[in-house]
Motif scaffolding. Structure first.
Motif, mmCIF file in Angstrom:
data_model
loop_
_atom_site.group_PDB
_atom_site.id
_atom_site.type_symbol
_atom_site.label_atom_id
_atom_site.label_comp_id
_atom_site.label_asym_id
_atom_site.label_seq_id
_atom_site.Cartn_x
_atom_site.Cartn_y
_atom_site.Cartn_z
ATOM 1 N N GLY A 5 -8.269 -0.036 -7.488
ATOM 2 C CA GLY A 5 -9.401 -0.758 -8.059
ATOM 3 C C GLY A 5 -9.575 -2.165 -7.557
ATOM 4 O O GLY A 5 -9.650 -2.413 -6.363
ATOM 5 N N GLN A 6 -9.634 -3.092 -8.497
ATOM 6 C CA GLN A 6 -9.908 -4.494 -8.198
ATOM 7 C C GLN A 6 -8.884 -5.094 -7.235
ATOM 8 O O GLN A 6 -9.238 -5.821 -6.324
ATOM 9 C CB GLN A 6 -9.947 -5.311 -9.502
ATOM 10 C CG GLN A 6 -10.241 -6.783 -9.317
ATOM 11 C CD GLN A 6 -11.637 -7.061 -8.798
ATOM 12 O OE1 GLN A 6 -12.553 -6.273 -9.008
ATOM 13 N NE2 GLN A 6 -11.794 -8.155 -8.089
ATOM 14 N N ARG A 7 -7.626 -4.765 -7.433
ATOM 15 C CA ARG A 7 -6.580 -5.327 -6.561
ATOM 16 C C ARG A 7 -6.770 -4.852 -5.119
ATOM 17 O O ARG A 7 -6.565 -5.611 -4.176
ATOM 18 C CB ARG A 7 -5.204 -4.970 -7.088
ATOM 19 C CG ARG A 7 -4.947 -5.633 -8.448
ATOM 20 C CD ARG A 7 -3.566 -5.416 -8.904
ATOM 21 N NE ARG A 7 -2.726 -6.347 -8.147
ATOM 22 C CZ ARG A 7 -1.415 -6.311 -8.170
ATOM 23 N NH1 ARG A 7 -0.791 -5.414 -8.874
ATOM 24 N NH2 ARG A 7 -0.711 -7.176 -7.479
ATOM 25 N N ALA A 8 -7.123 -3.582 -4.932
ATOM 26 C CA ALA A 8 -7.360 -3.064 -3.584
ATOM 27 C C ALA A 8 -8.559 -3.751 -2.966
ATOM 28 O O ALA A 8 -8.552 -4.072 -1.771
ATOM 29 C CB ALA A 8 -7.559 -1.551 -3.616
ATOM 30 N N GLN A 9 -9.574 -3.997 -3.766
ATOM 31 C CA GLN A 9 -10.771 -4.685 -3.287
ATOM 32 C C GLN A 9 -10.419 -6.109 -2.840
ATOM 33 O O GLN A 9 -10.865 -6.569 -1.792
ATOM 34 C CB GLN A 9 -11.812 -4.722 -4.407
ATOM 35 C CG GLN A 9 -13.225 -4.658 -3.952
ATOM 36 C CD GLN A 9 -14.155 -4.486 -5.144
ATOM 37 O OE1 GLN A 9 -13.886 -4.931 -6.253
ATOM 38 N NE2 GLN A 9 -15.262 -3.823 -4.906
ATOM 39 N N GLU A 10 -9.621 -6.797 -3.635
ATOM 40 C CA GLU A 10 -9.192 -8.152 -3.295
ATOM 41 C C GLU A 10 -8.357 -8.150 -2.016
ATOM 42 O O GLU A 10 -8.524 -9.011 -1.151
ATOM 43 C CB GLU A 10 -8.390 -8.759 -4.441
ATOM 44 C CG GLU A 10 -9.213 -9.061 -5.666
ATOM 45 C CD GLU A 10 -8.374 -9.452 -6.875
ATOM 46 O OE1 GLU A 10 -7.148 -9.638 -6.723
ATOM 47 O OE2 GLU A 10 -8.956 -9.572 -7.964
ATOM 48 N N ALA A 11 -7.451 -7.201 -1.900
ATOM 49 C CA ALA A 11 -6.619 -7.102 -0.700
ATOM 50 C C ALA A 11 -7.479 -6.824 0.520
ATOM 51 O O ALA A 11 -7.289 -7.439 1.577
ATOM 52 C CB ALA A 11 -5.563 -6.014 -0.872
ATOM 53 N N GLY A 12 -8.423 -5.901 0.382
ATOM 54 C CA GLY A 12 -9.316 -5.586 1.491
ATOM 55 C C GLY A 12 -10.105 -6.805 1.939
ATOM 56 O O GLY A 12 -10.251 -7.060 3.139
ATOM 57 N N SER A 13 -10.587 -7.577 0.982
ATOM 58 C CA SER A 13 -11.339 -8.796 1.286
ATOM 59 C C SER A 13 -10.456 -9.807 2.029
ATOM 60 O O SER A 13 -10.885 -10.420 3.011
ATOM 61 C CB SER A 13 -11.873 -9.400 -0.011
ATOM 62 O OG SER A 13 -12.535 -10.609 0.243
ATOM 63 N N PHE A 14 -9.223 -9.958 1.570
ATOM 64 C CA PHE A 14 -8.268 -10.862 2.227
ATOM 65 C C PHE A 14 -8.048 -10.459 3.681
ATOM 66 O O PHE A 14 -8.115 -11.289 4.587
ATOM 67 C CB PHE A 14 -6.937 -10.865 1.462
ATOM 68 C CG PHE A 14 -5.826 -11.540 2.208
ATOM 69 C CD1 PHE A 14 -5.705 -12.917 2.195
ATOM 70 C CD2 PHE A 14 -4.912 -10.786 2.936
ATOM 71 C CE1 PHE A 14 -4.681 -13.547 2.896
ATOM 72 C CE2 PHE A 14 -3.879 -11.412 3.631
ATOM 73 C CZ PHE A 14 -3.770 -12.791 3.615
ATOM 74 N N PHE A 15 -7.785 -9.171 3.911
ATOM 75 C CA PHE A 15 -7.505 -8.713 5.270
ATOM 76 C C PHE A 15 -8.743 -8.802 6.163
ATOM 77 O O PHE A 15 -8.631 -9.082 7.352
ATOM 78 C CB PHE A 15 -6.939 -7.294 5.259
ATOM 79 C CG PHE A 15 -5.525 -7.220 4.743
ATOM 80 C CD1 PHE A 15 -4.513 -7.945 5.337
ATOM 81 C CD2 PHE A 15 -5.214 -6.434 3.647
ATOM 82 C CE1 PHE A 15 -3.206 -7.889 4.864
ATOM 83 C CE2 PHE A 15 -3.916 -6.364 3.160
ATOM 84 C CZ PHE A 15 -2.907 -7.092 3.768
ATOM 85 N N GLU A 16 -9.933 -8.577 5.606
ATOM 86 C CA GLU A 16 -11.157 -8.729 6.389
ATOM 87 C C GLU A 16 -11.338 -10.179 6.830
ATOM 88 O O GLU A 16 -11.716 -10.451 7.969
ATOM 89 C CB GLU A 16 -12.365 -8.259 5.583
ATOM 90 C CG GLU A 16 -12.477 -6.748 5.504
ATOM 91 C CD GLU A 16 -13.711 -6.299 4.752
ATOM 92 O OE1 GLU A 16 -14.770 -6.954 4.879
ATOM 93 O OE2 GLU A 16 -13.611 -5.288 4.050
ATOM 94 N N LYS A 17 -11.087 -11.118 5.913
ATOM 95 C CA LYS A 17 -11.182 -12.543 6.268
ATOM 96 C C LYS A 17 -10.160 -12.888 7.342
ATOM 97 O O LYS A 17 -10.467 -13.608 8.298
ATOM 98 C CB LYS A 17 -10.959 -13.410 5.034
ATOM 99 C CG LYS A 17 -12.107 -13.392 4.071
ATOM 100 C CD LYS A 17 -11.801 -14.238 2.843
ATOM 101 C CE LYS A 17 -12.884 -14.077 1.797
ATOM 102 N NZ LYS A 17 -12.545 -14.769 0.536
ATOM 103 N N ALA A 18 -8.950 -12.392 7.174
ATOM 104 C CA ALA A 18 -7.895 -12.665 8.159
ATOM 105 C C ALA A 18 -8.283 -12.115 9.524
ATOM 106 O O ALA A 18 -8.086 -12.787 10.546
ATOM 107 C CB ALA A 18 -6.571 -12.062 7.687
ATOM 108 N N ARG A 19 -8.829 -10.905 9.544
ATOM 109 C CA ARG A 19 -9.231 -10.321 10.829
ATOM 110 C C ARG A 19 -10.307 -11.171 11.494
ATOM 111 O O ARG A 19 -10.259 -11.421 12.697
ATOM 112 C CB ARG A 19 -9.711 -8.887 10.658
ATOM 113 C CG ARG A 19 -10.080 -8.258 12.001
ATOM 114 C CD ARG A 19 -10.266 -6.781 11.938
ATOM 115 N NE ARG A 19 -11.378 -6.393 11.109
ATOM 116 C CZ ARG A 19 -11.840 -5.153 11.021
ATOM 117 N NH1 ARG A 19 -11.251 -4.185 11.708
ATOM 118 N NH2 ARG A 19 -12.841 -4.854 10.247
ATOM 119 N N GLY A 20 -11.269 -11.648 10.702
ATOM 120 C CA GLY A 20 -12.322 -12.509 11.246
ATOM 121 C C GLY A 20 -11.772 -13.789 11.848
ATOM 122 O O GLY A 20 -12.185 -14.210 12.931
ATOM 123 N N ILE A 21 -10.815 -14.401 11.159
ATOM 124 C CA ILE A 21 -10.184 -15.619 11.676
ATOM 125 C C ILE A 21 -9.421 -15.300 12.958
ATOM 126 O O ILE A 21 -9.497 -16.047 13.937
ATOM 127 C CB ILE A 21 -9.256 -16.238 10.612
ATOM 128 C CG1 ILE A 21 -10.097 -16.794 9.455
ATOM 129 C CG2 ILE A 21 -8.363 -17.314 11.215
ATOM 130 C CD1 ILE A 21 -9.301 -17.170 8.226
#
Length: 118
Positions: A5-21
């Motif tokens: 749920g929410q935790r997976a969504q937060e983790a996914g968002s974190f990794f997407e930001k990291a990939r962009g950086i």
């Protein structure tokens, strides 16, 4: 970070930001780690096909990450092999990955000075 749920969504968002950086600054290790993390998130919510694609992306980047390449190779190959097992992949698909895993594990053992045999 890999809960449902929410935790997976937060983790996914974190990794997407990291990939962009990582992409913006040419940080291949960050890109590889982010793809690996995103794949783990996808697996945690049952999206095996998406996870497999992300693990394959990480596998392409892993050899380019410098000194940490064997660590990235080991982690990525573990997750990719497990994902392929879960979907019932055949020997033909899995066979090329096993020697790559063994080679990465051996390289990491040598790098750490822990290889006890040849």
């Amino acid at each position: 970070l890999l809960g449902m749920g929410q935790r997976a969504q937060e983790a996914g968002s974190f990794f997407e930001k990291a990939r962009g950086i990582g992409e913006q600054h040419g940080l291949l290790g960050v890109q590889c780690g982010a793809a690996l993390g995103m794949g783990q998130v996808e697996m945690s919510i049952g999206k095996e096909k998406e996870a497999e694609l992300l693990f394959r992306q990480a596998l392409e980047l892993a050899p380019l990450t410098g000194q940490a390449s064997s660590v990235y190779m080991i982690g990525t190959l573990e997750h990719l092999i497990n994902t392929l097992f879960k979907r019932g992949a055949g020997v033909d698909e899995l066979s090329p990955l096993i020697p790559r895993y063994q080679e990465a594990a051996r390289a990491e053992s040598i790098r750490r000075g822990q290889l006890c045999y040849e």
